[in-house]
Design a protein around this motif. Structure first.
Motif, mmCIF file in Angstrom:
data_model
loop_
_atom_site.group_PDB
_atom_site.id
_atom_site.type_symbol
_atom_site.label_atom_id
_atom_site.label_comp_id
_atom_site.label_asym_id
_atom_site.label_seq_id
_atom_site.Cartn_x
_atom_site.Cartn_y
_atom_site.Cartn_z
ATOM 1 N N LYS A 18 100.256 12.024 4.356
ATOM 2 C CA LYS A 18 98.834 11.965 4.009
ATOM 3 C C LYS A 18 98.593 12.525 2.613
ATOM 4 N N SER A 22 97.368 10.513 -0.784
ATOM 5 C CA SER A 22 96.178 10.926 -1.528
ATOM 6 C C SER A 22 96.485 11.064 -3.016
ATOM 7 N N ARG A 113 98.254 7.589 13.423
ATOM 8 C CA ARG A 113 98.280 6.682 12.279
ATOM 9 C C ARG A 113 99.165 5.465 12.515
ATOM 10 N N TYR A 136 93.433 4.392 8.329
ATOM 11 C CA TYR A 136 92.719 5.599 8.740
ATOM 12 C C TYR A 136 93.197 6.029 10.132
ATOM 13 N N LYS A 158 88.709 3.510 16.445
ATOM 14 C CA LYS A 158 88.455 4.210 15.188
ATOM 15 C C LYS A 158 87.969 5.638 15.442
ATOM 16 N N SER A 160 86.117 6.966 13.088
ATOM 17 C CA SER A 160 84.792 6.872 12.473
ATOM 18 C C SER A 160 84.436 5.395 12.350
ATOM 19 N N LYS A 162 83.725 3.891 9.713
ATOM 20 C CA LYS A 162 84.031 3.431 8.358
ATOM 21 C C LYS A 162 84.731 2.069 8.388
ATOM 22 N N TRP A 164 87.295 -0.745 7.370
ATOM 23 C CA TRP A 164 88.663 -0.788 6.855
ATOM 24 C C TRP A 164 88.795 -1.983 5.912
ATOM 25 N N GLN A 169 97.947 1.646 4.820
ATOM 26 C CA GLN A 169 97.878 2.320 3.524
ATOM 27 C C GLN A 169 98.726 1.595 2.486
#
Length: 230
Positions: A18, A22, A113, A136, A158, A160, A162, A164, A169
């Motif tokens: 993670k 980032s 994940r 996510y 999910k 959240s 949000k 995708w 990733q």
């Protein structure tokens, strides 16, 4: 190795993955992105191995004596699509005749994940799909599979609502890789430098040469004489 040890290793690797993901999103220099991407792939590979080890340990600890031998050979699942709602990311895996085999032959395991799907003994072979880097986090306990006509539906809940933009990733990074470098002379973040130093310390000779070269070239462009600690 105990189940607790494996869980701790997986948690640590997930945190590393993670963090480096980032940093990749913030990094603009291509050479430094290449170094971080190489390290990310190493972590992803080790994470997949530990998750597989965890599954094997769980089967052993449960005393499951059922026949786990896969008949024939195993092929990678490539024929799939996905979409989403506010609550779920849905992966549609097309496998002709999957609804005709016993339901227990279709296994699905989830992590925060990722997920692993294994369809055993379909047309004399097994089919597998493994995803370790969902865009996510998901809620493992509320994720599930459904068997439909010629299809396996994977429902990832999910964390959240949000939206995708990609499933994983890696797909996101691939899209961002072609974005123009708006400020090639900007200083990397302190966090990025810290990670690069760690990679340099732990890396082999080839890795160290790559990082040295990238750093020297960036310093020449900025016309500075800062010492990175090499």
């Amino acid at each position: 190795m105990t189940a607790m040890d494996i869980n701790e290793l997986i948690a640590g690797l997930e945190s590393d993955f993670k963090e480096i993901t980032s940093l990749l999103e913030k990094c603009e220099r291509q050479r430094l992105r290449d170094v971080l991407t190489q390290e990310q792939k190493k972590i992803e590979k080790e994470l997949a191995q530990k998750r597989q080890q965890k599954l094997q340990q769980a089967k052993k600890d449960s005393g499951d004596k059922t026949d786990t031998t896969l008949k024939g050979y195993t092929v990678k699942i490539n024929n799939y699509g996905w979409d989403q709602s506010d609550k779920f990311v849905k992966i549609y895996i097309t496998l002709k005749g999957v609804h005709t085999i016993p339901a227990e032959n279709v296994e699905a395991n989830f992590t925060e994940r990722g997920f692993n799907v294994l369809v055993k003994d379909l047309d004399g072979k097994s089919h597998q799909m493994t995803v370790n880097n969902l865009l996510y986090p998901i809620i493992v306990a509320e994720s599930s599979k459904k068997i439909k006509t010629d299809m396996v539906l994977i429902m990832c809940k999910k964390k959240s609502t949000k939206k995708w933009d990609c499933l994983t990733q890696v797909e996101k990074q691939s899209k961002e890789k072609d974005k123009p470098n708006l400020d090639a002379n900007a200083d990397p973040s302190e966090g990025l430098m810290s990670v690069l130093k760690k990679i340099y310390t732990d890396g082999d000779d080839e890795m160290k040469r790559t990082i040295k070269k990238a750093w020297v070239e960036s310093q020449e462009k900025k016309a500075k004489a800062d010492d990175f600690g090499f």
